[in-house]
Design an enzyme around this catalytic site. Structure first.
Site, mmCIF file in Angstrom:
data_model
loop_
_atom_site.group_PDB
_atom_site.id
_atom_site.type_symbol
_atom_site.label_atom_id
_atom_site.label_comp_id
_atom_site.label_asym_id
_atom_site.label_seq_id
_atom_site.Cartn_x
_atom_site.Cartn_y
_atom_site.Cartn_z
ATOM 1 N N ASP A 7 0.877 -1.164 0.000
ATOM 2 C CA ASP A 7 0.000 0.000 0.000
ATOM 3 C C ASP A 7 0.926 1.228 0.000
ATOM 4 O OD1 ASP A 7 -2.385 1.626 0.490
ATOM 5 O OD2 ASP A 7 -1.601 1.821 2.531
ATOM 6 N N ASP A 9 -0.160 5.249 0.797
ATOM 7 C CA ASP A 9 -0.436 6.247 1.836
ATOM 8 C C ASP A 9 -0.614 5.571 3.192
ATOM 9 O OD1 ASP A 9 -0.351 8.258 -0.042
ATOM 10 O OD2 ASP A 9 -2.499 8.218 -0.431
ATOM 11 N N LYS A 133 -10.211 -1.514 -2.754
ATOM 12 C CA LYS A 133 -10.158 -2.135 -1.428
ATOM 13 C C LYS A 133 -11.435 -1.770 -0.660
ATOM 14 C CE LYS A 133 -5.173 -1.196 -1.432
ATOM 15 N NZ LYS A 133 -4.065 -0.484 -0.767
#
Length: 209
Positions: A7, A9, A133
């Protein structure tokens, strides 16, 4: 061969203050309570946020305004990479890792350029998949592009929706940058730096351990 899917951020890039400022500016443009808007935005995707905090507004207009603010932040905001990010990414073999983000590729590239992090060959962004997601689709798409089996992939995440996405994809999921473990993670590290050695060991395989 083992693979690592990151991922962005909250995992590699610390963008918490940037996102808070972007949402505060957006909320003020619409005469809304910035704290309430940010609270909702933390747990929902933008269109869902607009539906809750500004149901009488055109969601397309709201999204365009948000995107403009986010793009400006990439150009002028201050970003930092989490400790260990540069060391870890630079140590991984090309073709053994990917980025999987709910953001857009041009913003990720802008942030990575600002922080000096390398960009991999495979970058799955919000425009690359129809389901984001916590659907497993983003991580499965990244694995397919790498030519990897899900069971050979390690997902590094910080947020519940991303953890769920990786678990539903049938991958090993480790959590980082949180004081407490997200439900479901196979291992938890308080910081990314703490996970660097173990991530590299995972990629190297059992013999290196």
């Amino acid at each position: 061969m083992k693979y690592v899917l990151f991922d962005v951020d909250g995992t590699l890039i610390d963008a918490v203050d940037n996102q808070r400022l972007v949402w505060r500016t957006w909320a003020e443009q619409y005469g809304l309570d910035p704290d309430e808007v940010h609270r909702v935005a933390l747990r929902t995707r933008p269109l869902e946020t607009f539906a809750q905090v500004a149901p009488d507004r055109d969601p397309g207009e709201c999204l365009a305004a948000l995107h403009e603010l986010e793009d400006e932040d990439v150009r002028s905001g201050t970003y930092t990479a989490f400790g260990g990010a540069s060391e870890l990414l630079s140590a991984l073999r090309p073709g053994s890792w990917a980025l999987v983000t709910s953001n857009y590729e041009h913003r990720v590239r802008g942030r990575f350029a600002r922080t000096g992090l390398p960009v991999p060959e495979v970058l799955v962004d919000a425009a690359a998949v129809e389901e984001g997601k916590p659907s497993p689709v983003p991580y499965l798409h990244a694995a397919a592009r790498l030519g990897a089996r899900p069971e050979d992939c390690l997902v590094i995440e910080d947020a519940p929706s991303g953890v769920e996405s990786g678990l539903r994809a049938g991958m090993t999921v480790w959590g980082v940058n949180a004081p407490a473990a997200v439900d479901g993670v196979h291992r938890h590290f308080g910081s990314l730096r703490e996970a660097v050695r173990e991530v590299l060991a995972f990629v190297a395989g059992p013999r290196a351990r």
